[in-house]
Design an enzyme around this catalytic site. Structure first.
Site, PDB file in Angstrom:
ATOM      1  N   GLN A 115       7.243 -17.531 -57.053  1.00  0.00           N
ATOM      2  CA  GLN A 115       7.468 -16.156 -56.646  1.00  0.00           C
ATOM      3  C   GLN A 115       6.205 -15.645 -55.962  1.00  0.00           C
ATOM      4  O   GLN A 115       5.115 -16.186 -56.154  1.00  0.00           O
ATOM      5  CB  GLN A 115       7.848 -15.285 -57.834  1.00  0.00           C
ATOM      6  CG  GLN A 115       6.822 -15.214 -58.951  1.00  0.00           C
ATOM      7  CD  GLN A 115       7.419 -14.571 -60.193  1.00  0.00           C
ATOM      8  OE1 GLN A 115       8.493 -14.947 -60.659  1.00  0.00           O
ATOM      9  NE2 GLN A 115       6.709 -13.582 -60.746  1.00  0.00           N
ATOM     10  N   VAL A 116       6.350 -14.598 -55.149  1.00  0.00           N
ATOM     11  CA  VAL A 116       5.249 -14.122 -54.312  1.00  0.00           C
ATOM     12  C   VAL A 116       4.927 -12.672 -54.645  1.00  0.00           C
ATOM     13  O   VAL A 116       5.822 -11.822 -54.725  1.00  0.00           O
ATOM     14  CB  VAL A 116       5.604 -14.246 -52.815  1.00  0.00           C
ATOM     15  CG1 VAL A 116       4.454 -13.725 -51.945  1.00  0.00           C
ATOM     16  CG2 VAL A 116       5.926 -15.693 -52.458  1.00  0.00           C
ATOM     17  N   ASP A 155      12.279 -26.950 -43.637  1.00  0.00           N
ATOM     18  CA  ASP A 155      12.983 -25.902 -44.375  1.00  0.00           C
ATOM     19  C   ASP A 155      12.975 -24.591 -43.582  1.00  0.00           C
ATOM     20  O   ASP A 155      12.565 -23.537 -44.094  1.00  0.00           O
ATOM     21  CB  ASP A 155      12.325 -25.702 -45.736  1.00  0.00           C
ATOM     22  CG  ASP A 155      13.255 -25.051 -46.749  1.00  0.00           C
ATOM     23  OD1 ASP A 155      14.472 -25.017 -46.498  1.00  0.00           O
ATOM     24  OD2 ASP A 155      12.761 -24.576 -47.791  1.00  0.00           O
TER      25      ASP A 155
END
Length: 419
Positions: free
Chosen positions: A48-49, A204
């Site tokens: 998570q950021v 991606d």
């Protein structure tokens, strides 16, 4: 569902984030940074950021691995791999045509790399170096966040914070004064250069990993519109293509754009599709049946996005499912990742242009032709061979120019129809 999978997965608590910081940097986020937002701005399956500000005032994005926050997660990941392996093997035993055992090997190889953020950081640096050295003509138009190495470990990655519109957010892109078709061209050119010339490919490129902002230099098009800059995020999943694979893949795409049936077959076989499934391989790459792949019409690869197009694709997918499974098990894994990348880019272009574009395929044809030409020039052994290569290049340039003129005429015809 797509939005949740891309950047809104379940999040970990601030206390768990603090545990990671203590383990990796020896202190809590509020001590390491001048400011740290405990609420993440994005969350994915592996990390998570959070937004933070360094003690010298720089705004940064901090990526935190969930595999350190939860000590049981590593064991869970191993169990998940074992479960996938069991299911795939069982399905193959029950239904021999369903052979996705290659997927297990790919997960086993790629997951540890995606969990090491220092590998991701090094990939981002190498990516930009490749553009500066091998594609200087578009290097200013491609960017990746700068890494703060002193605040990064294998489980924590601190990067320059980037403001920009998500690549599929057409409304915001227009508000920034940027034309969506300019963005589509830049995305196509960027990944064509990576695939056909660099041989080091971001695998991606879904919408959450691509941001767009106006070019910092302020450069504008001849119509006064701002030029876009593409920001590449999440550099955890890359694949390298060796010279032989890159040359064959570039030759294949050049043949697809020019509807050259013989070269399509030759290079598909070189890439592992076999003489029995080369037409199916071409169809998967282009999302077109074989008769359309080799159609000499200039727009033969363009997808209209109509209901009939979708129905046709669904019919072929169900009709040739055993052959598709056989082909996927036969292709090298780096080519399988190119298929994934191809699908991500197709989705991005569809959102920007409401369908595929002839111009996108012209860009692919041009860059793949340049890559083939450069590769042949490196292998030249005589003056006669050099002359032959130069002649081939001139003929290809003429064909590309003719296709460009045909595109212009189609655009004029469409504009006149609208008026």
């Amino acid at each position: 569902m797509r939005a949740s999978m891309l950047n809104r997965c379940p999040v970990s608590t601030y206390d768990q984030v603090c545990e990671v910081f203590k383990k990796e940097l020896g202190d809590t986020p509020d001590k390491v940074f001048d400011e740290f937002d405990p609420k993440p701005i994005a969350s994915a399956s592996l990390a998570q950021v959070h937004v933070a500000r360094t003690h010298d005032g720089q705004k940064v994005a901090v990526k935190v691995s969930i595999f350190v926050q939860h000590t049981h997660m590593t064991d869970t990941a191993a169990a998940d791999q074992a479960t996938v392996e069991f299911l795939v093997n069982t399905l193959h035993w029950l239904f021999p045509s369903f052979d996705y055992r290659w997927l297990v090997a790919e997960i086993r190889e790629s997951l540890p790399k995606e969990l090491d953020f220092l590998i991701e950081a090094k990939n981002s640096v190498k990516c930009l170096e490749n553009f500066r050295k091998l594609s200087p003509h578009i290097a200013d138009y491609v960017y990746a966040p700068k890494v703060h190495w002193s605040l990064s470990t294998s489980k924590l990655l601190t990067m320059e914070f980037m403001d920009g519109a998500q690549v599929n957010d057409v409304i915001t892109i227009r508000r920034l004064g940027i034309q969506p078709n300019e963005v589509a061209r830049l995305v196509s050119r960027t990944f064509a250069e990576m695939i056909f010339k660099h041989g080091f490919v971001h695998c991606d490129p879904h919408a959450a990993n691509l941001l767009v902002r106006p070019l910092p230099s302020g450069k504008r098009s001849i119509f006064g519109k701002k030029k876009p800059q593409l920001i590449l995020l999440d550099h955890g999943l890359y694949k390298e293509l060796d010279f032989s694979t890159r040359f064959s893949y570039a030759s294949l795409w050049r043949a697809l754009v020019f509807a050259d049936a013989n070269e399509i077959k030759v290079n598909s076989v070189k890439l592992g599709a076999g003489e029995d499934l080369y037409a199916l391989f071409a169809g998967i790459l282009t999302m077109k049946p074989w008769n359309r792949v080799i159609d000499p019409a200039v727009d033969h690869l363009v997808l209209k996005g109509t209901d009939s197009d979708r129905s046709e694709l669904q019919m072929y997918a169900s009709q040739y499912f055993p052959q598709i499974s056989k082909l996927l098990s036969r292709l090298p894994r780096n080519i399988l990742l190119m298929l994934k990348t191809n699908d991500c880019l197709r989705a991005v272009n569809n959102s920007l242009l409401q369908g595929s574009s002839l111009e996108t395929f012209l860009i692919i044809g041009k860059v793949s032709s340049e890559a083939v030409f450069e590769a042949k020039m490196m292998q030249k052994k005589s003056l006669f061979r050099w002359l032959i290569i130069q002649l081939e290049e001139l003929l290809l340039e003429a064909r590309l120019l003719a296709m460009q003129m045909a595109l212009w005429l189609l655009q004029v015809k469409k504009a006149l129809t609208w008026t």
